[in-house]
Design an enzyme around this catalytic site. Structure first.
Site, PDB file in Angstrom:
ATOM      1  N   TYR A  79      -9.826 -10.577  -7.199  1.00 33.85           N
ATOM      2  CA  TYR A  79      -8.794 -10.770  -8.214  1.00 33.85           C
ATOM      3  C   TYR A  79      -8.932 -12.088  -8.969  1.00 33.85           C
ATOM      4  O   TYR A  79      -8.045 -12.468  -9.723  1.00 33.85           O
ATOM      5  CB  TYR A  79      -7.403 -10.694  -7.565  1.00 33.85           C
TER       6      TYR A  79
ATOM      7  N   ARG B 205       0.837  -1.191   0.000  1.00 31.76           N
ATOM      8  CA  ARG B 205       0.000   0.000   0.000  1.00 31.76           C
ATOM      9  C   ARG B 205       0.880   1.253   0.000  1.00 31.76           C
ATOM     10  O   ARG B 205       2.053   1.205   0.369  1.00 31.76           O
ATOM     11  CB  ARG B 205      -0.907   0.023   1.228  1.00 31.76           C
TER      12      ARG B 205
ATOM     13  N   LYS C 240      -1.437  -2.861   8.079  1.00 37.95           N
ATOM     14  CA  LYS C 240      -2.521  -2.330   8.905  1.00 37.95           C
ATOM     15  C   LYS C 240      -2.554  -3.014  10.263  1.00 37.95           C
ATOM     16  O   LYS C 240      -2.312  -4.211  10.376  1.00 37.95           O
ATOM     17  CB  LYS C 240      -3.868  -2.541   8.189  1.00 37.95           C
TER      18      LYS C 240
ATOM     19  N   ARG D 178      -1.051  -1.855  -7.054  1.00 41.05           N
ATOM     20  CA  ARG D 178      -1.338  -2.959  -6.120  1.00 41.05           C
ATOM     21  C   ARG D 178      -2.303  -3.939  -6.781  1.00 41.05           C
ATOM     22  O   ARG D 178      -2.124  -5.155  -6.685  1.00 41.05           O
ATOM     23  CB  ARG D 178      -1.923  -2.385  -4.833  1.00 41.05           C
TER      24      ARG D 178
ATOM     25  N   HIS E  63      -2.699   2.730  -6.011  1.00 36.33           N
ATOM     26  CA  HIS E  63      -3.444   1.504  -5.716  1.00 36.33           C
ATOM     27  C   HIS E  63      -3.663   0.677  -6.978  1.00 36.33           C
ATOM     28  O   HIS E  63      -3.863  -0.541  -6.900  1.00 36.33           O
ATOM     29  CB  HIS E  63      -4.786   1.849  -5.073  1.00 36.33           C
TER      30      HIS E  63
ATOM     31  N   HIS F 279      -4.130  -8.979   3.410  1.00 31.02           N
ATOM     32  CA  HIS F 279      -5.568  -8.954   3.654  1.00 31.02           C
ATOM     33  C   HIS F 279      -5.902  -9.770   4.898  1.00 31.02           C
ATOM     34  O   HIS F 279      -5.328 -10.837   5.125  1.00 31.02           O
ATOM     35  CB  HIS F 279      -6.338  -9.533   2.464  1.00 31.02           C
TER      36      HIS F 279
END
Length: 328
Positions: A309, A177, A201, A277, A274, A300
């Site tokens: 995806y 990210r 994150k 990504r 993004h 994720h």
């Protein structure tokens, strides 16, 4: 009219503000920031959602307490947002905020049950993520613009050009990210094991394998950085090519958009970091990568986020048809 400052946000109301609710909201934000280690961006979004909701309850129902809030109030607020043409995705984000907040209240023994139990989230039409095709990424790698013969080189050979080129390489080879890129530390690049450790994150670390070519490029960049700049922010891998300070999000966003637009790398409208990504993940899945492995590489929390995806490109369909059909 009352104007009040609340943690760098200005709230304007025609009614007296409910101090108890706003104080409770701030306790919740401190909790997700310090204990759950949510990103600054997420905390800001959650705070905005709660303040908007409490503004609504105060205006519509007066100074209610946390125990007075019902699913009817929540539904009424959400209905108003959708009438104002707010997207289902944005509404779902606000529902997620309220669910987390009321769970916190139950944990603090301020509530026995959540009013969100009877709130149904609107369905979201899932759009396929945009991505750059392999030809476009090859142009960036070769530093040859497919858009013009007179200006064939995409990246200049000075320190600024090398900085920009490395940003694209890291984005495409790791899928990280934007927030992870600008905070990437030099010591997290393991040249011996050909990997990069990324702080994602919630403070979660993940290790991403990279090519020897990218490691060599990072090494060359670090050496050039020390030659070109008298001063630079220590420890940070990527720095502004002129000031030596760590990169800021808008600089990277505008830089990526500029290159993708000027050199016609892609026709996709939203040209952002993004997009790279999405390109990383799409190219992996298109070439047979296991979806769970892609999930771990992207950082994720759930496989559901990664499943976008699994779309099939027309190139894949043509390839399968040519290989499998007797008449192809």
């Amino acid at each position: 009219m009352i104007v009040r400052l609340f943690n760098n946000f200005t709230i304007i109301n025609l009614f007296a503000l409910n101090e108890a609710l706003y104080s409770l909201a701030e306790r919740f934000i401190s909790y997700i920031q310090l204990e759950k280690r949510y990103s600054e961006h997420t905390c800001t979004a959650y705070r905005n959602d709660l303040l908007q909701f409490f503004d609504y309850t105060t205006a519509a129902y007066g100074n209610v307490t946390i125990g007075d809030i019902t699913h009817v109030m929540v539904r009424s607020w959400l209905a108003g947002l959708m009438e104002d043409a707010m997207t289902a995705k944005s509404v779902n984000r606000k529902i997620s905020t309220l669910k987390s907040f009321f769970k916190f209240c139950i944990r603090q023994e301020l509530l026995k049950q959540t009013p969100m139990a009877k709130v149904v989230a609107p369905k979201i039409s899932r759009r396929l993520p945009g991505f750059i095709d392999e030809k476009g990424m090859k142009a960036l790698e070769d530093n040859r613009s497919p858009a013009s013969v007179t200006t064939p080189f995409i990246f200049s050979d000075d320190f600024e050009g090398e900085t920009h080129r490395l940003i694209f390489e890291i984005f495409y080879q790791t899928g990280i990210r934007l927030s992870e890129l600008i905070t990437l530390q030099e010591f997290r690049v393991d040249k011996g094991n050909l990997s990069i450790k990324v702080m994602g994150k919630g403070g979660k670390e993940r290790i991403i394998p990279v090519s020897s070519r990218l490691c060599a490029q990072i090494t060359a960049y670090m050496e050039q950085k020390r030659r070109e700049l008298e001063e630079f922010e220590p420890g940070v891998l990527l720095v502004h090519p002129h000031s030596g300070q760590r990169l800021y999000p808008k600089y990277v966003y505008l830089m990526v958009r500029k290159y993708l637009t000027e050199h016609e790398i892609t026709t996709y409208k939203k040209k952002s970091p993004h997009l790279l990504r999405h390109t990383f993940a799409t190219h992996l899945t298109n070439n047979g990568a296991d979806l769970k492995a892609v999930k771990d590489l992207l950082g994720h929390a759930s496989l559901t986020s990664t499943q976008i995806y699994t779309h099939t490109t027309i190139e894949q369909l043509k390839k399968v048809y040519q290989q499998a059909h007797p008449k192809a």
